[in-house]
Design an enzyme around this catalytic site. Structure first.
Site, short mmCIF file in Angstrom:
data_model
loop_
_atom_site.label_atom_id
_atom_site.label_comp_id
_atom_site.label_asym_id
_atom_site.label_seq_id
_atom_site.Cartn_x
_atom_site.Cartn_y
_atom_site.Cartn_z
N SER A 56 0.85 -1.20 0.00
CA SER A 56 0.00 0.00 0.00
C SER A 56 0.88 1.24 0.00
O SER A 56 2.07 1.16 -0.36
CB SER A 56 -0.95 -0.04 1.20
OG SER A 56 -1.91 0.98 1.08
N ASN A 57 0.35 2.36 0.38
CA ASN A 57 1.12 3.60 0.39
C ASN A 57 0.70 4.45 1.59
O ASN A 57 -0.17 4.05 2.36
CB ASN A 57 0.93 4.35 -0.93
CG ASN A 57 -0.53 4.64 -1.19
OD1 ASN A 57 -1.16 5.39 -0.47
ND2 ASN A 57 -1.09 4.00 -2.23
N ARG A 58 1.30 5.59 1.73
CA ARG A 58 1.10 6.39 2.95
C ARG A 58 -0.14 7.28 2.95
O ARG A 58 -0.32 8.09 3.84
CB ARG A 58 2.33 7.28 3.19
CG ARG A 58 3.57 6.51 3.56
CD ARG A 58 4.69 7.47 3.85
NE ARG A 58 5.93 6.75 4.13
CZ ARG A 58 6.22 6.21 5.30
NH1 ARG A 58 5.39 6.30 6.30
NH2 ARG A 58 7.37 5.57 5.45
#
Ligand code: CTP
Length: 425
Positions: free
Chosen positions: A228-230
């Site tokens: 995923s990402n931030r």
């Protein structure tokens, strides 16, 4: 293999920007005799903090639990009691209601007051005022579970609903009597959210539908791990709130997020880029605008392992494949189906902000792109502020100063108002 974790905070009050529909609204808050009367002080305070001008009316039974001073202190406005009915000001209150009050809320509303309202009985300042009121009426019942489920109360509530009164709650939970069941007054923040939504109806974007995506997609490796990402989802949720505040219908297509969706959204929960793409392509057919605030994964594991990958077996590498670019798909479908759809995208860049954002806007056929420099610590993923450059398809730009994400959202939505309502662009 470690997870790529995400740190998220509750969207919180910063989501309520200057233009929230409560700003400047005149609200009459009726408080009746219930132990939940203490929560009404919190409600009065929250409404006031959002810019509403709150006048309180307390019944004699309410005075057994709370005092007018409590409400005067948190609202800065007079709190009326029955003694005022026979003084000069009681008349002023119920006349004022007819003329200048935007909304009347009775919270908590006891079974007795609900019964009086259903039958048009006006024997105290609160019920006289409610009978005289022409503004919308919201009621948050609070009573013991047995009183709430009694056929008399149920019938009274039915009568009020038929008349267009908005009933909020009651919630289930532990009651003062020791019983567990429906009867607890809905939490003040939930009442504020509902009222905010009610007051937004009829705004400049009413009749419009805006689709907003938010959060960071998750691309599964196995049943427990994902890439995923931030992204926190904060900017997207704020955009959804800003659109709701102007009366738009909003479909929020959200990747997993710890944030609470704004009241009034139609929420579609998705996980992966592929799921988000399907949801977006379905929803744009009936939409006026799409705002792609989501941080969509560009790559996903080429294969998914349905059993958890065991450490002993080891994993040298994860082979990735590109995901579909949702905005490019949107551009294709928009052209094919001749959709009249405004498209806004985002660009999070660490270098060459303007040229990179401009390239993306044209490549993905957007009407506007919201570009931010992620190396700026005040404009990153989990913070409440953002500093963005708006680029438009006609080549014009607008640099916004450092702002709350809620304010950035309002500026974006203002552009939609000028396109969708005022016919610009
Ligand atoms: N976007 C999309 N589908 C993807 C990836 C991104 O629709 N698979 C959208 C984002 O929601 C955003 C815009 O495209 O509105 C730009 O996203 P960004 O990640 O900045 O651009 P990319 O084209 O993916 O380029 P890069 O990651 O190389 O900067």
């Amino acid at each position: 293999m470690a997870h790529i974790g995400r740190v998220e905070n509750y969207l919180g009050d910063e989501s309520l920007g200057m233009a929230n529909p409560l700003e400047g609204k005149r609200i009459m808050l009726g408080v009746t005799g219930s132990i939940a009367a203490y929560k009404a002080a919190d409600l009065a305070s929250r409404l006031t903090q959002k810019g509403a001008v709150v006048t309180t009316l307390l019944t004699n039974s309410a005075l057994e639990f709370v005092t007018p001073l409590t409400f005067q202190s948190v609202t800065g406005q007079k709190a009326f009691v029955d003694d005022d009915l026979w003084g000069g000001e009681g008349h002023v209150v119920h006349v004022q209601i007819g003329h200048s009050t935007d909304l009347m809320i009775i919270a908590p509303a006891s079974a007795n007051t609900i019964a009086k309202l259903a039958h048009g009985i006006a024997d105290n300042l609160l019920t006289i005022t409610a009978l005289a009121a022409t503004c919308p009426l919201v009621i948050a019942p609070a009573m013991d579970a047995g009183m709430f489920s009694h056929p008399a109360t149920q019938e009274n509530i039915h009568v009020l609903k038929e008349r267009g009164v908005v009933i909020i709650g009651p919630d289930e939970g532990h009651l003062a009597s020791g019983l567990v069941g429906p009867g607890r007054m809905t939490q003040p923040q939930e009442i504020v959210d509902e009222v905010r939504w009610l007051l937004a109806k009829g705004g400049p974007l009413s009749g419009k539908k805006i689709v907003v995506t938010a959060g960071g997609t998750r691309e599964a490796i196995d049943p427990v791990r994902y890439i995923s990402n931030r992204s926190s989802g904060k900017q997207g949720y704020a955009v959804a709130q800003a659109a709701l505040d102007l009366g738009s219908a909003v479909t929020l297509i959200t990747a997993p997020s710890s944030l609470t969706a704004p009241k009034g959204c139609q929420v579609m929960q998705v996980e992966s880029a592929a799921e988000m793409c399907d949801a977006v392509l379905k929803e744009i057919n009936s939409a006026d605008a799409l705002i792609m605030s989501a941080a969509v994964a560009d790559f996903r594991p080429a294969s998914y392992t349905s059993e958890k990958i065991k450490k002993e077996k080891g994993l040298e590498a994860i082979l990735l494949e590109p995901t579909k670019d949702i905005l490019s798909e949107v551009a294709r479908v928009k052209k094919k189906n001749k959709l009249d759809l405004k498209v806004v995208g985002f660009a999070a860049e660490s270098q060459d902000l303007k040229s990179n954002a401009s390239r993306k806007m044209h490549a993905k056929a957007m009407d506007m792109i919201v570009a931010n420099d992620i190396t700026d610590p005040q404009a990153g993923f989990s913070v409440d502020t953002n500093k963005v450059l708006l680029l438009f398809s006609d080549g014009s730009t607008e640099q916004l100063p450092l702002m709350q994400k809620s304010e950035v959202a309002e500026r974006i939505i203002q552009h939609l108002v000028s396109w969708l309502v005022e016919g610009a662009g």
